[in-house]
Design an enzyme around this catalytic site. Structure first.
Site, short mmCIF file in Angstrom:
data_model
loop_
_atom_site.label_atom_id
_atom_site.label_comp_id
_atom_site.label_asym_id
_atom_site.label_seq_id
_atom_site.Cartn_x
_atom_site.Cartn_y
_atom_site.Cartn_z
N GLY A 1 11.32 8.01 26.48
CA GLY A 1 10.28 9.00 26.81
C GLY A 1 10.24 10.11 25.78
N ILE B 1 8.53 11.28 21.76
CA ILE B 1 7.15 11.44 21.27
C ILE B 1 6.48 10.08 21.05
CG2 ILE B 1 5.72 12.28 19.38
CD1 ILE B 1 7.46 14.64 19.10
N ASP C 1 12.55 12.17 6.06
CA ASP C 1 13.39 11.72 7.17
C ASP C 1 14.84 11.48 6.74
OD1 ASP C 1 11.01 11.71 8.51
OD2 ASP C 1 11.06 9.60 9.11
N GLY D 1 14.06 6.25 19.16
CA GLY D 1 14.46 7.07 18.03
C GLY D 1 14.38 6.32 16.72
N ARG D 2 14.64 7.05 15.65
CA ARG D 2 14.59 6.46 14.32
C ARG D 2 15.89 6.77 13.58
NH1 ARG D 2 9.76 4.51 12.87
NH2 ARG D 2 10.25 4.64 10.65
N GLU E 1 13.19 6.76 30.71
CA GLU E 1 13.85 7.75 29.83
C GLU E 1 15.28 7.96 30.31
OE1 GLU E 1 13.53 9.56 27.02
OE2 GLU E 1 15.40 10.55 27.59
N THR F 1 0.85 -1.20 0.00
CA THR F 1 0.00 0.00 0.00
C THR F 1 0.88 1.25 0.00
OG1 THR F 1 -0.10 -0.08 2.41
CG2 THR F 1 -1.95 -1.05 1.22
N GLY G 1 1.68 5.29 1.14
CA GLY G 1 1.49 6.07 2.37
C GLY G 1 2.61 5.97 3.37
N HIS H 1 -14.87 33.69 21.19
CA HIS H 1 -15.00 33.38 22.61
C HIS H 1 -16.21 32.49 22.81
CE1 HIS H 1 -15.01 33.96 26.94
NE2 HIS H 1 -16.31 34.20 26.87
P1 NAD Z 1 12.90 10.46 20.04
O1 NAD Z 1 14.32 10.67 19.68
O2 NAD Z 1 11.97 11.59 19.98
O3 NAD Z 1 12.83 9.89 21.54
C1 NAD Z 1 13.55 8.76 21.96
C2 NAD Z 1 13.80 8.90 23.44
O4 NAD Z 1 14.41 7.70 23.91
C3 NAD Z 1 14.73 10.04 23.80
O5 NAD Z 1 14.10 10.83 24.77
C4 NAD Z 1 15.98 9.33 24.33
O6 NAD Z 1 16.63 10.06 25.34
C5 NAD Z 1 15.39 8.03 24.85
N1 NAD Z 1 16.34 6.90 24.92
C6 NAD Z 1 17.28 6.56 24.01
N2 NAD Z 1 17.90 5.42 24.40
C7 NAD Z 1 17.32 5.04 25.57
C8 NAD Z 1 17.51 3.93 26.46
N3 NAD Z 1 18.43 3.00 26.23
N4 NAD Z 1 16.74 3.84 27.58
C9 NAD Z 1 15.81 4.80 27.82
N5 NAD Z 1 15.58 5.86 27.00
C10 NAD Z 1 16.32 5.97 25.89
O7 NAD Z 1 12.42 9.25 19.17
P2 NAD Z 1 10.99 8.60 18.97
O8 NAD Z 1 10.05 9.00 20.04
O9 NAD Z 1 11.28 7.16 18.77
O10 NAD Z 1 10.51 9.27 17.63
C11 NAD Z 1 11.27 9.11 16.45
C12 NAD Z 1 11.02 10.20 15.45
O11 NAD Z 1 9.70 10.14 14.96
C13 NAD Z 1 11.24 11.57 16.05
O12 NAD Z 1 12.01 12.31 15.13
C14 NAD Z 1 9.86 12.15 16.16
O13 NAD Z 1 9.86 13.54 15.94
C15 NAD Z 1 9.10 11.41 15.06
N6 NAD Z 1 7.69 11.26 15.46
C16 NAD Z 1 6.89 12.34 15.47
C17 NAD Z 1 5.57 12.21 15.87
C18 NAD Z 1 4.68 13.40 15.89
O14 NAD Z 1 4.94 14.36 15.19
N7 NAD Z 1 3.61 13.40 16.67
C19 NAD Z 1 5.08 11.01 16.29
C20 NAD Z 1 5.92 9.94 16.28
C21 NAD Z 1 7.23 10.07 15.85
#
Ligand code: NAD
Length: 482
Positions: free
Chosen positions: A193, A195, A322, A281-282, A215, A50, A52, A454
């Site tokens: 901890g 997003i 990305d 993270g990614r 976190e 798909t 997207g 308002h």
């Molecule tokens: P992130 O980098 O935002 O957060 C990962 C967190 O994991 C960090 O706070 C980091 O300190 C912590 N961490 C790393 N290793 C660790 C460990 N061993 N033990 C405990 N904590 C650890 O990454 P994410 O939340 O995976 O998101 C990835 C990407 O996707 C980001 O760039 C985000 O902006 C994007 N995203 C955006 C949205 C949105 O816009 N609403 C939603 C989902 C994802």
């Protein structure tokens, strides 16, 4: 390639396609659609069945469908305080999963339909460069070569894997696995901890899991102003089993009945969980497409550097989303996709957005755009703050969610808005006005004098500007002496 397109290609006597787009996420499909609308003969290559990408299939969209469920459950429960009780929710997980899949299906199906209408050739398979104007695409049953005049690399990113984890055990999940919603675990550990971790924690807690968040750094959502994160932290601190900051998960072992997580740092020891979600993270996918055979530079971390026109070091190959760098956000990719398509069609577009808003769709939502207060302090900017607490907002009180606030940052000399942060329900929708204000170079007075409806939460933006201006009447702010 269809026969009609083959004829067209033969007639022009050059490549199979004027433009190929690799990857059909928000960046890729936008680039393909815009380029087709500008008259280019386009192929859109996607490895999954798909269109997207992560956002529509296994990211933003399904998570928001489930966050909505969580919100309704939470709101219904909160009504008890107002004298209205609904009882315990019964969750039919198959039906809920079905709803989420239906939302995804509508959007991805819509994309396929729009691609067809635009006469874009959608090719399923894994693309790899074989030269500056040549790609191979490995499909499930065939391998084909495709030549192109120009290319858009929109291959996105993937979840980072932590070491010392039992990958392959279905109880250890990344965000894609978690969104499959196989079960609602009794005890869920969320590692990270950021997003993703906090949005997923929010979903599972509302569905009934006892959630623990770990976190690594001293703050949830590192990089976001600490005051913006505080209302969220206060709320989840009361509801979750635990939130461990300054703590690392060193490994997860498999036991007969549980996953055993080992903690190190401010919180140490080990604890059993039914499922563990890793959201640390990614990482960009730039190293996976054999870019060097096209001469395209890829950094050691897998990013593809570009200029403002999204061009890589090879001028006829552009990259977006990305894979070109942070922030990894769908709306940034979409914007870049349009720029890339226009550049490939011979236009002079460039990525010149002043700001890119960010939103965590947690409960409460946390949204920010432009300069953060931490950055303003660090860079010694001459800035002023207008902060309006939602405790003084009739609308916030009426929905019993007054824990948030709206904060605007202004350049003191020009009085123009340079940044904003909002914490509270619907902060993600509200922040758009601040992004527009920054793009338009609005001064505090422009925002304060714009009549906001308002009673809405949007008033808090005008009122924050009034706080900076010193004209606020909905708060009592004692005059500074001298
Ligand atoms: P992130 O980098 O935002 O957060 C990962 C967190 O994991 C960090 O706070 C980091 O300190 C912590 N961490 C790393 N290793 C660790 C460990 N061993 N033990 C405990 N904590 C650890 O990454 P994410 O939340 O995976 O998101 C990835 C990407 O996707 C980001 O760039 C985000 O902006 C994007 N995203 C955006 C949205 C949105 O816009 N609403 C939603 C989902 C994802």
């Amino acid at each position: 390639m269809s026969n009609a397109n083959k004829k067209k290609a033969a007639a022009s006597g050059d490549h199979d396609y004027e433009l190929v787009v690799i990857g059909s996420g928000p960046g890729g499909y936008t680039a393909a659609f815009r380029a087709a609308d500008l008259g280019l003969r386009v192929a859109l290559i996607e490895r999954f069945p798909t269109l997207g990408g992560v956002c529509l299939n296994v990211g933003c969209i399904p998570s928001k469908a489930l966050l909505h469920t969580g919100k309704v459950i939470e709101e219904a429960a909160a009504m008890e305080q107002h004298g209205v009780s609904f009882g315990e929710p019964f969750i039919d997980l198959d039906k809920l999963r079905g709803f989420k899949d239906q939302v995804v299906g509508k959007l991805t199906g819509g994309l396929a339909g729009m691609a067809k209408k635009r006469k874009i050739e959608v090719i399923q398979g894994v693309a790899e460069f074989k030269g500056p104007n040549l790609l191979s695409v490995a499909g499930s049953d065939s391998n084909k070569k495709i030549s192109f005049a120009k290319a858009v690399i929109a291959v996105g990113s993937q979840s980072l894997e932590l070491a010392n984890m039992p990958w392959g055990d279905p109880r250890l999940m990344d965000s894609t696995d978690a969104l499959e919603l196989e079960e609602i675990p009794d005890r869920l550990l969320v590692i990270g901890g950021g997003i993703i971790g906090l949005e997923m924690a929010c979903i599972f807690e509302a569905l009934g899991s006892k959630v623990t968040v770990v976190e690594l750094t001293p703050q949830l959502m590192p990089g976001v102003d600490p005051d913006l994160v505080k209302p969220l932290q206060r709320r989840i601190g009361k509801r979750y089993a635990a939130v461990h900051l300054d703590t690392r998960v060193t490994r997860v072992d498999v036991d007969d009945h549980a996953l055993v997580a080992h903690f190190e740092g401010k919180h140490s020891g080990k604890e059993n969980f039914d499922r563990v979600l890793v959201a640390v993270g990614r990482t960009p996918n730039g190293a996976k497409i054999n870019a060097k055979s096209a001469g395209v530079n890829v950094t050691s971390r897998g990013y593809i550097p570009t200029d403002k026109q999204m061009r890589t070091n090879v001028p006829h190959i552009v990259a977006i989303g990305d894979v070109v760098g942070q922030p990894m956000l769908a709306h940034k990719a979409t914007h870049e996709g349009k720029v890339a398509a226009e550049v490939c069609a011979g236009g002079k577009s460039a990525f010149d957005a002043r700001v890119i808003p960010s939103v965590a769709y947690t409960d409460p939502e946390v949204a920010w755009v432009g300069v953060t207060e931490s950055e303003a302090k660090k860079n010694k900017l001459d800035y002023g703050v207008g902060k309006f607490p939602w405790a003084a907002s009739g609308r916030a009180l009426g929905i019993d969610r007054s824990e948030g606030f709206t904060k605007l940052l202004f350049d003191k000399s020009t009085r123009r808005i340079i940044g904003a942060g909002i914490t509270g329900v619907n902060a993600g929708d509200l922040i758009a006005e601040c992004a527009l204000a920054i793009e338009m170079g609005c001064e505090a007075e422009d925002i304060g004098l714009t009549i906001h409806p308002h009673p809405t939460l949007s008033e808090s933006i005008a009122m924050a500007a009034e706080v900076f201006e010193g004209t606020i009447t909905d708060l009592y702010v004692p005059k500074k002496k001298g």
